[in-house]
Design a protein around this motif. Structure first.
Motif, short mmCIF file in Angstrom:
data_model
loop_
_atom_site.label_atom_id
_atom_site.label_comp_id
_atom_site.label_asym_id
_atom_site.label_seq_id
_atom_site.Cartn_x
_atom_site.Cartn_y
_atom_site.Cartn_z
N ALA A 105 0.85 -1.20 0.00
CA ALA A 105 0.00 0.00 0.00
C ALA A 105 0.88 1.25 0.00
O ALA A 105 2.07 1.18 0.33
N PRO A 106 0.32 2.41 -0.37
CA PRO A 106 1.14 3.62 -0.45
C PRO A 106 1.96 3.92 0.81
O PRO A 106 3.11 4.35 0.71
N VAL A 115 4.98 1.73 0.59
CA VAL A 115 5.87 2.22 -0.48
C VAL A 115 6.63 3.45 -0.01
O VAL A 115 7.82 3.61 -0.28
N LYS A 118 -8.11 0.71 -7.53
CA LYS A 118 -8.24 0.30 -6.13
C LYS A 118 -9.15 -0.92 -5.99
O LYS A 118 -8.86 -1.84 -5.21
N TYR A 130 -1.07 -8.77 1.57
CA TYR A 130 -1.42 -7.34 1.48
C TYR A 130 -0.69 -6.65 2.62
O TYR A 130 -0.94 -6.94 3.80
N SER A 142 0.14 -3.26 4.57
CA SER A 142 -0.30 -1.88 4.81
C SER A 142 0.84 -0.97 5.22
O SER A 142 0.91 0.18 4.79
N THR A 146 -0.53 1.39 -8.81
CA THR A 146 -1.93 1.80 -8.79
C THR A 146 -2.13 3.09 -9.58
O THR A 146 -1.20 3.87 -9.80
N GLY A 188 0.38 2.68 -4.68
CA GLY A 188 0.70 1.34 -4.23
C GLY A 188 1.36 0.57 -5.35
O GLY A 188 1.26 0.94 -6.53
#
Length: 450
Positions: free
Chosen positions: A233-234, A237, A346, A358, A360, A416, A440
């Motif tokens: 996820a951003p 990153v 998304k 996944y 976060s 994304t 992301g």
């Protein structure tokens, strides 16, 4: 003219008048750069879904960079905003610099001052009123264990020198840096930040965190070490992008043989054409000028379509290696970062991940082998195992060891089509400036070691 704009102009005028008085007292053989940092901030700390402390801070700091006969000295002092007090303090500071600089050795790489022009940038926002904060913050959280800090207000930066340069930057922004906790103390971390508050956007951000919190109530599973397909996820990153400023994008680090991009610069390793990294000051997260008042390009590509096209070079490095500076700060790190987006929507993230992890958030990142661009760290907060495009369960924390050349190279599957604006949330001494606009990313064969 808005009241906010009038406040910005009033602040700029006050600082300008103060520094003019200081420069009048300089002698012919003396050079001086003055850097001002200030804030007018509101802080609201909360836990258990209730406000616990409300504080306002109004402060300013003036940093003297004094030079005489190839010797230099830095000195800083607190500014009160009261003319008589500030005048006395600055006179004493200038006297201190004159006395102490004589005992210092000469600096062979000292850079002569230049007049880098004059600019003014004001980024006005739309901040929530203090009387509305309880409603804005706590109504959407549904009596959950909600902890963190809200901060908002004006931030100022300015730089002046004795050659006549004058740069002033101001911005209005806010940030809600928060966590939700389950009864067994598992946490979901989130941030909502920007310059224009939206109840709807805040509610969407909170609801996404609450959905992840519900998933954390499932018993976590321990995954064996190995390579997994992951979605970062951003927020995750962003943690990796920070590594580029730790001996990555610095020209000085490259020349000293301590750069994570050494292999990319030498053509021995490649990055994916999908990956582009920019220094982008149009985001309004940081001023273009550095400590010396030198202006960086408004939009500087560092890596474009996987190719290294620029490194950050400050004037001291430029003088040492006889090259041109591009207005980087003394640290030669990223100040206002943008990573280009891809085409992954998304709503398609979980289906595209199909089977994997996944992620976060990440933390404890550090270089494991900076020469090869290898870094290590751990998963954190709400990370989940996914099968058939659906979340199965939260995972126990995992340690990884990876390479920039794999994560942003051959193993980068997609980015994304949306980003998150993630400002620096540090408040040590003063609210920070700077931040990132990051998407992301989907990565195959991400290597978990423990």
């Amino acid at each position: 003219m808005s009241d906010v704009n009038k406040d910005f102009e009033k602040k700029e005028l006050h600082i300008s008048n103060m520094v003019k008085g200081i420069f009048k007292n300089l002698q012919k053989h003396e050079d001086l750069t003055l850097n001002y940092s200030g804030e007018e901030s509101l802080f609201l700390r909360f836990n258990g879904g209730k406000a616990r402390q409300v504080t306002s801070v109004n402060q300013g700091i003036l940093n003297f960079s004094f030079a005489e006969n190839s010797r230099s000295l830095n000195y800083k002092l607190q500014i009160t905003g009261v003319d008589e007090i500030d005048q006395k303090r600055t006179e004493e500071a200038l006297k201190f610099c004159r006395e102490k600089v004589k005992a210092l050795p000469e600096d062979p790489f000292i850079v002569s001052l230049e007049n880098n022009g004059a600019t003014t940038e004001n980024f006005m926002g739309d901040l929530p009123a203090i009387e509305n904060l309880p409603k804005n913050l706590f109504e959407p959280i549904k009596n959950l264990d909600f902890a963190g800090c809200f901060s908002s207000g004006n931030i100022y930066r300015a730089t002046f020198n004795s050659k006549g340069q004058s740069h002033f930057f101001s911005t209005q922004n806010f940030q809600v840096d928060y966590s939700f906790y389950t009864q067994n103390q598992k946490a979901v971390k989130g941030i909502y930040a920007g310059s224009k508050w939206s109840d709807a956007d805040f509610s969407d951000t909170i609801n996404q965190s609450i959905n992840n919190l519900d998933k954390l109530k499932t018993k976590s599973i321990k995954l064996p070490r190995g390579k997994y397909k992951v979605f970062l996820a951003p927020d995750a990153v962003s943690e990796i992008i920070d590594m580029f400023s730790w001996g990555g994008v610095s020209y000085s680090s490259l020349m000293r043989g301590n750069s994570a991009l050494k292999l990319l610069h030498g053509g021995e390793r490649n990055l994916s054409e999908k990956f582009s990294l920019y220094e982008d000051f149009s985001l309004g997260l940081s001023p273009r000028f550095n400590e010396r008042g030198e202006l960086a390009p408004a939009d500087l590509p560092i890596i474009k379509d996987g190719k290294l096209v620029n490194l950050l070079i400050n004037s001291r490095t430029a003088k040492e290696y006889n090259i041109n500076s591009n207005g980087a700060g003394s640290y030669e790190g990223l100040r206002s970062t943008r990573v280009s987006v891809g085409n992954l929507a998304k709503v398609d993230v979980l289906n595209s991940l199909e089977k994997g992890i996944y992620i976060s958030n990440l933390h404890y990142l550090n270089w494991s082998d900076i020469q090869k661009g290898r870094f290590t760290g751990m998963t954190r907060f709400a990370c989940f195992y996914v099968e058939n495009g659906e979340i199965v369960a939260p995972i126990d924390d995992l340690r990884f060891d990876e390479s920039l050349y794999d994560v942003f190279g051959d193993n980068l599957l997609s980015l994304t089509n949306f980003v998150e604006i993630l400002p620096n949330v540090g408040t040590y001494g003063m609210r920070s400036l700077g931040g990132k606009s990051v998407p992301g990313i989907m990565v195959k064969d991400f290597n978990f070691t423990l």
